[in-house]
Design an enzyme around this catalytic site. Structure first.
Site, mmCIF file in Angstrom:
data_model
loop_
_atom_site.group_PDB
_atom_site.id
_atom_site.type_symbol
_atom_site.label_atom_id
_atom_site.label_comp_id
_atom_site.label_asym_id
_atom_site.label_seq_id
_atom_site.Cartn_x
_atom_site.Cartn_y
_atom_site.Cartn_z
ATOM 1 N N LYS A 79 0.832 -1.203 0.000
ATOM 2 C CA LYS A 79 0.000 0.000 0.000
ATOM 3 C C LYS A 79 0.871 1.259 0.000
ATOM 4 O O LYS A 79 2.078 1.198 0.285
ATOM 5 C CB LYS A 79 -0.902 -0.003 1.233
ATOM 6 N N TYR A 304 17.302 28.582 7.280
ATOM 7 C CA TYR A 304 16.223 29.293 7.980
ATOM 8 C C TYR A 304 16.409 29.183 9.483
ATOM 9 O O TYR A 304 16.694 28.115 10.009
ATOM 10 C CB TYR A 304 14.869 28.707 7.606
#
Ligand SMILES: *Cc1c(COP(=O)(O)O)cnc(C)c1O
Length: 411
Positions: A79, A304
């Site tokens: 899956k 950042y």
């Protein structure tokens, strides 16, 4: 494209597959399938990050899981894009493994993608299908997993549309309260389905909460239901419950088939690696080439938030891979990256498309060098190590890999 060859192979093995999931050995005797690369696959362009998929590791892990489970057939859970590794590439490799009896998915598109990629073994769709989708799946020989009260009507409509019986694995809720028919109400529901002429019950399954205190009780409920069915002479086929967790932690829960996902890809459920019960190999590498190497002066900040400020002059390098590709933001908590057999610490911040590493006093990496962020090549970059250092679930290390990453095959 070789449609003729594929059609031929499918026709020649149809009878073996019709026998159901337990026929792993029958499938193993059939000719090897053609593993064709799916059309959306492409080579990495320039400095794009990519995934290497290791077919040998997948086959090795299937053998290890079979050994661990006492040689039960494996229903391979592929899956969510084969846990991030790429369903069109991984599906045919697992399909060809003799230990694998079938493949399981939770989205209809993935069942269809497996068939399109040439997968011939039984596929189980473990979700709710409306009549239209259920018909499309059943037409492609995908087993459905009924669990709703109206399953009888749904399956009858699908059987009419395909003009043959629908093959199913009954989905039972033994106490996890997520999916499945609650075991407390399951008996009359199963009796009705078992007597429906248009339904073939190939299997019955449940899923466990993976709780030390509770799993045994769940299996007891599940087995009690099976006993009641047997007392009524109702054959419900192959019983399965064990995911990767149960393989390592519940040797008492095996039933007729095991249903792992994570372990096939070479990662361990949390806490399982130290048990040394199996030697799994990570079946993928997340890689990128260095795009920038530069020297920082004392006081220079990185990325950042300036989470990293150089305390003395040092070399750093930038990798064009970030959290949008599936590399966790939490890597700054202590993850390392492997370049030319040396490990480098992730610093600053992982941004959407970039990760920065500290190289150190001497410039030991160059633009174009290949960096491996996750893979089997060093314990420090093993998916379980990354999950531990980053403080995230190992499932996230795999399943968050971006489906758009180009892949290449290592076999
Ligand atoms: C995902 C899933 C599995 C496989 O679980 P792993 O922990 O990856 O081995 C098995 N069964 C069901 C119903 C699932 O949803």
């Amino acid at each position: 494209m070789q449609p003729n060859r594929r059609e031929f192979l499918r026709a020649s093995t149809g009878a073996a597959l019709a026998a159901g999931f337990a026929s792993a050995s029958a499938s193993a005797q059939s000719p090897l399938p053609v593993a064709e690369p799916a059309s959306q696959e492409r080579a990495p362009r320039n400095y794009e990050a990519w995934l290497d998929i290791d077919a040998n590791a997948l086959r090795h892990n299937a053998r290890e899981i079979a050994r661990l489970s006492g040689n039960l057939p494996i229903l391979a859970v592929v899956k969510n894009n084969a846990y991030g590794l790429g369903i069109a590439r991984v599906g045919p490799i697992l399909d060809a493994a003799p230990e694998v009896a079938g493949l399981a998915v939770v989205k209809p598109e993935e069942a269809l993608a497996l068939r399109a990629a040439g997968v011939r073994k039984p596929i189980l769709f473990m979700g709710l299908a409306d009549v239209e989708t259920g018909t499309e799946l059943a037409r492609r020989d995908v087993r459905l997993a009924p669990f709703t009260d109206d399953a009888g009507e749904r399956l009858a409509a699908i059987a009419r549309a395909i003009a043959k019986p629908v093959h199913v694995h009954l989905y039972i809720d033994s106490g996890m309260s997520r999916m499945g028919m609650p075991h407390t109400r399951a008996l009359p529901w199963i009796e009705a389905l078992a007597h429906a002429t248009n339904v073939r019950i190939d299997g019955i399954y449940t899923e466990l909460a993976e709780s030390d205190q509770y799993d045994a009780a769940q299996v007891e409920q599940f087995n009690a239901l099976i006993t009641q069915l047997r007392d009524r002479r109702l054959n419900v086929g192959t019983r399965h419950a064990a995911s990767s967790h149960a393989l390592f932690f519940r040797s008492d829960i095996r039933l007729d088939m095991v249903r792992p996902g994570l372990a096939l890809y070479g990662a361990y459920p949390a806490g399982a690696r130290v048990k040394n019960l199996a030697e799994l190999r990570p079946a993928f590498r997340l890689r990128a080439k260095v795009v920038r190497v530069t020297r920082l002066n004392t006081g220079d900040g990185v990325s950042y938030g300036r989470n990293y400020v150089a305390e003395r002059p040092t070399w750093i390098a930038t990798l064009p891979v970030g959290h949008a590709d599936g590399y966790t933001r939490q890597a700054v908590r202590g993850a390392e990256v492997l370049i030319n057999n040396r490990l480098y610490r992730v610093i600053g911040a992982v941004s959407a498309s970039h990760t920065i590493i500290e190289v150190g006093d001497t410039q030991t990496v160059n633009v174009g060098d290949v960096a491996t962020l996750v893979g089997p090549d060093d314990p420090a970059i093993h998916p379980n190590t990354l999950s531990e250092r980053a403080g995230i679930s190992v499932y996230d290390v795999l399943m968050h890999l971006n489906a758009d990453l180009p892949t290449s095959s290592v076999s």
